[in-house]
Write an enzyme that holds these catalytic residues in place. Structure first.
Site, short mmCIF file in Angstrom:
data_model
loop_
_atom_site.label_atom_id
_atom_site.label_comp_id
_atom_site.label_asym_id
_atom_site.label_seq_id
_atom_site.Cartn_x
_atom_site.Cartn_y
_atom_site.Cartn_z
N ASP A 173 0.86 -1.19 0.00
CA ASP A 173 0.00 0.00 0.00
C ASP A 173 0.90 1.24 0.00
OD1 ASP A 173 -2.38 1.59 0.36
OD2 ASP A 173 -1.90 1.78 2.47
N SER A 174 0.26 2.41 -0.08
CA SER A 174 1.02 3.65 -0.01
C SER A 174 1.50 3.93 1.42
CB SER A 174 0.14 4.81 -0.47
OG SER A 174 -1.00 4.92 0.37
N CYS A 195 -11.00 2.83 -0.02
CA CYS A 195 -9.58 3.13 0.19
C CYS A 195 -9.22 2.33 1.43
CB CYS A 195 -9.37 4.62 0.42
SG CYS A 195 -7.72 5.03 1.05
N CYS A 211 -4.34 -1.64 -1.89
CA CYS A 211 -4.54 -0.21 -2.15
C CYS A 211 -5.49 -0.10 -3.34
CB CYS A 211 -3.19 0.43 -2.48
SG CYS A 211 -3.30 2.11 -3.11
N GLU A 260 -2.98 8.56 8.36
CA GLU A 260 -1.52 8.43 8.50
C GLU A 260 -1.02 9.17 9.75
OE1 GLU A 260 0.99 6.81 6.61
OE2 GLU A 260 -0.59 5.80 5.50
N HIS A 279 -7.26 2.77 3.72
CA HIS A 279 -7.09 3.54 4.95
C HIS A 279 -8.42 3.71 5.70
CE1 HIS A 279 -3.21 4.66 3.22
NE2 HIS A 279 -2.88 5.28 4.35
N1 DGL Z 1 -4.81 3.24 0.77
C1 DGL Z 1 -4.78 3.62 -0.59
C2 DGL Z 1 -6.04 3.29 -1.32
O1 DGL Z 1 -6.66 2.29 -0.98
C3 DGL Z 1 -4.14 4.92 -0.96
C4 DGL Z 1 -4.44 6.14 -0.17
C5 DGL Z 1 -3.50 7.26 -0.60
O2 DGL Z 1 -2.28 7.03 -0.54
O3 DGL Z 1 -4.00 8.30 -1.02
O4 DGL Z 1 -6.44 3.93 -2.25
#
Ligand code: DGL
Length: 273
Positions: A12-13, A186, A75, A154, A188
């Site tokens: 993931d990011s 997402c 992600c 984050e 997150h």
């Molecule tokens: N967690 C990621 C997603 O599912 C990326 C969130 C990000 O880095 O903007 O899209």
């Protein structure tokens, strides 16, 4: 060809993919995970398809050096932008989170009105809309980009009045459209689920694509005879965590989310891959 005892690469990011890693650990506890979070370059959500595809290739090249047997793009942004291209370039199976999430939401909606909250990239790609239309063309899919959610997560602001207020503003429009299902598009966002639930109430079901992604991974490994036969609980082989920056900050967060105080994290120079 890696053997069944090889680990699975999950990436993931940043910390968002931990929601998927956690689900994999729970559904297939024998599997060892090598996690990569691109903490030096997060957020991905507002970057271009070309940039995201380049980042995805670098992360995959790094994870291949770890001899993984399969990859999970934990992600949505990378799944939406890059999976079609990168899957042609590698010889091991790769699973994203968008398709499984779309499948669950389409199966769950009763009034055929689904909301999707995600990054600008994922919403702009129209992937959720397309996958759901392929399953049921009568479902209305309403997307809303929520670019501030990823930085809030984050920063660990999971339970905070500022996050509540931002979530209220983001969700207002969707709530007025009478959705009965909301995809947390997402990885997150499931970390904000208590906040989101407070706002959408009991009538709207939150969909976390992580569950279905882990289920799909388990099925794929089982069908190909690649499930790890070793009982990891009986050995001391742990999961491994890598990031591109701020390893200590990530370690503290991951230790809390995964309830593993002994977890360690190493920094990798991802630009070299
Ligand atoms: N967690 C990621 C997603 O599912 C990326 C969130 C990000 O880095 O903007 O899209």
């Amino acid at each position: 060809m890696p053997d069944a005892g090889a680990p699975i690469g999950v990436f993931d990011s940043g910390v968002g993919g931990l929601t998927v890693a956690k689900e994999i650990m729970s559904q297939i506890p024998n599997e060892r995970i090598i996690y990569f979070g691109d903490t030096a370059r997060v957020p991905y959500g507002s970057k271009s398809k070309t940039t995201i595809t380049g980042f995805t290739r670098q992360i995959i090249r790094f994870l291949m050096t770890q001899k993984v047997k399969a990859l999970v793009i934990a992600c949505n942004t990378m799944s939406a932008y890059a999976i079609d291209e990168v899957e042609k370039e590698i010889s091991i199976p790769i699973i994203g989170v968008v398709k499984p999430g779309a499948r669950v939401a389409a199966a769950q909606t009763k009034n055929k009105r689904i909301g999707v909250i995600a990054t600008e990239g994922t919403i702009g790609s129209g992937m959720y809309q397309r996958f759901i239309a392929n399953i049921d063309k009568d479902v209305l899919v309403l997307g809303k980009a929520c670019p501030l959610f990823c930085p809030l997560v984050e920063e660990g602001m999971l339970d905070d009045p500022v996050t509540d207020e931002i979530a209220r503003r983001y969700l207002k429009e969707l709530m007025e459209k009478d959705i009965d299902t909301l995809i947390m598009g997402c990885t997150h966002y499931p970390l904000l689920a208590p906040t989101l639930k407070k706002i959408v109430g009991e009538k709207v079901r939150l969909v976390n694509p992580a569950y279905e992604t882990a289920r799909e991974l388990k099925e794929m490994l089982s069908d190909t005879g690649m499930l790890n036969p070793d009982d990891l609980a009986k050995q001391s082989k742990g999961h491994e965590f890598y990031v591109s920056d701020l390893a200590d900050k990530f370690r503290l967060f991951a230790a809390k989310i995964l309830d593993d105080p002994g977890l360690t994290t190493d920094k990798v120079d991802i630009e070299k891959y």
